[in-house]
Design a protein around this motif. Sequence first.
Motif, PDB file in Angstrom:
ATOM      1  N   LEU A 144       0.690  -1.303   0.141  1.00 29.57           N
ATOM      2  CA  LEU A 144      -0.026  -0.018   0.088  1.00 29.57           C
ATOM      3  C   LEU A 144       1.152   1.167  -0.023  1.00 29.57           C
ATOM      4  O   LEU A 144       1.978   1.111   0.423  1.00 29.57           O
ATOM      5  CB  LEU A 144      -0.901   0.139   1.324  1.00 29.57           C
ATOM      6  N   PHE A 188       0.002   4.975   1.436  1.00 23.22           N
ATOM      7  CA  PHE A 188      -0.655   6.068   1.922  1.00 23.22           C
ATOM      8  C   PHE A 188      -0.049   7.489   1.571  1.00 23.22           C
ATOM      9  O   PHE A 188       1.142   7.801   1.512  1.00 23.22           O
ATOM     10  CB  PHE A 188      -0.634   5.982   3.435  1.00 23.22           C
ATOM     11  N   ASP A 192      -1.466  -0.141  -4.146  1.00 23.91           N
ATOM     12  CA  ASP A 192      -2.836   0.411  -3.783  1.00 23.91           C
ATOM     13  C   ASP A 192      -2.473   1.543  -3.333  1.00 23.91           C
ATOM     14  O   ASP A 192      -1.619   1.753  -2.194  1.00 23.91           O
ATOM     15  CB  ASP A 192      -3.816  -0.420  -3.054  1.00 23.91           C
ATOM     16  N   THR A 193      -3.386   2.878  -3.360  1.00 30.34           N
ATOM     17  CA  THR A 193      -3.287   4.170  -2.836  1.00 30.34           C
ATOM     18  C   THR A 193      -4.464   4.633  -2.013  1.00 30.34           C
ATOM     19  O   THR A 193      -5.324   4.544  -2.307  1.00 30.34           O
ATOM     20  CB  THR A 193      -2.979   5.266  -4.037  1.00 30.34           C
ATOM     21  N   ILE A 194      -4.068   4.826  -0.736  1.00 32.32           N
ATOM     22  CA  ILE A 194      -5.105   5.323   0.357  1.00 32.32           C
ATOM     23  C   ILE A 194      -4.665   6.774   0.615  1.00 32.32           C
ATOM     24  O   ILE A 194      -3.479   7.043   1.059  1.00 32.32           O
ATOM     25  CB  ILE A 194      -5.095   4.319   1.441  1.00 32.32           C
ATOM     26  N   GLU A 195      -5.584   7.505   1.128  1.00 31.67           N
ATOM     27  CA  GLU A 195      -5.370   8.839   1.255  1.00 31.67           C
ATOM     28  C   GLU A 195      -5.148   8.731   3.122  1.00 31.67           C
ATOM     29  O   GLU A 195      -5.722   8.155   3.691  1.00 31.67           O
ATOM     30  CB  GLU A 195      -6.503   9.838   1.183  1.00 31.67           C
ATOM     31  N   ALA A 209      -6.339  -1.292   7.414  1.00 26.80           N
ATOM     32  CA  ALA A 209      -5.516  -1.904   6.167  1.00 26.80           C
ATOM     33  C   ALA A 209      -5.741  -3.489   6.220  1.00 26.80           C
ATOM     34  O   ALA A 209      -6.130  -3.969   5.097  1.00 26.80           O
ATOM     35  CB  ALA A 209      -4.204  -1.178   6.168  1.00 26.80           C
ATOM     36  N   GLU A 216      -9.369  -4.403   5.672  1.00 29.37           N
ATOM     37  CA  GLU A 216     -10.003  -4.436   4.294  1.00 29.37           C
ATOM     38  C   GLU A 216      -9.143  -5.351   3.412  1.00 29.37           C
ATOM     39  O   GLU A 216      -9.781  -5.836   2.489  1.00 29.37           O
ATOM     40  CB  GLU A 216      -9.475  -2.977   3.815  1.00 29.37           C
TER      41      GLU A 216
END
Length: 174
Positions: free
Chosen positions: A89, A91, A110-113, A124, A127
């Motif tokens: 991931l 962030f 995968d990109t998460i704010e 994380a 999910e």
Amino acid sequence: MTPEFPRPERVDTIGPREREIAVEANADERERLARRFGLLSLDRLEAAFRVRREQAGIKVSGRVLADLVQPCSASGEPVPAHIDEAVDLLFVDPGSAATDEVELTADALDTIEIENGVVDLGEAAAETVALALDPFPRAPNAAEVLRNAGVLSEEEAGPMSGLAAALKDKLGGR
């Protein structure tokens, strides 16, 4: 929504040197996650992450392990499952994630704010488990249960099934 398994890591404590962080859900957290994901039980949820700051954001990689029981999609009977998923991931600061359509490469993360200055490693992990769940878990007797309920098998419901039945009737009718 308050996460069932919060394990926040403050972004300002994450530097360029890789740091290992392990998280494990307790019985209450697992029970709440089981309800959220429609599981009969979530007996184990743990993750081992490697976390470090990069120019693009906070990189998180590692593995998520879970043991759980899902209801069979045909009979509702318990179907045990083991999940062992790799995690990669990134962030990123709010607003910096690309919103346009982009072509992903094999090494894309995968990109998460980042929210409120933290990365939530528990969420994380949760999910990751949710994405790894079998959408149609089947108990050993699922085909029989479906047949008894009048549901056709894939072979019976295939595109040529009507033609095959008509031909069979015609040949058998001679």
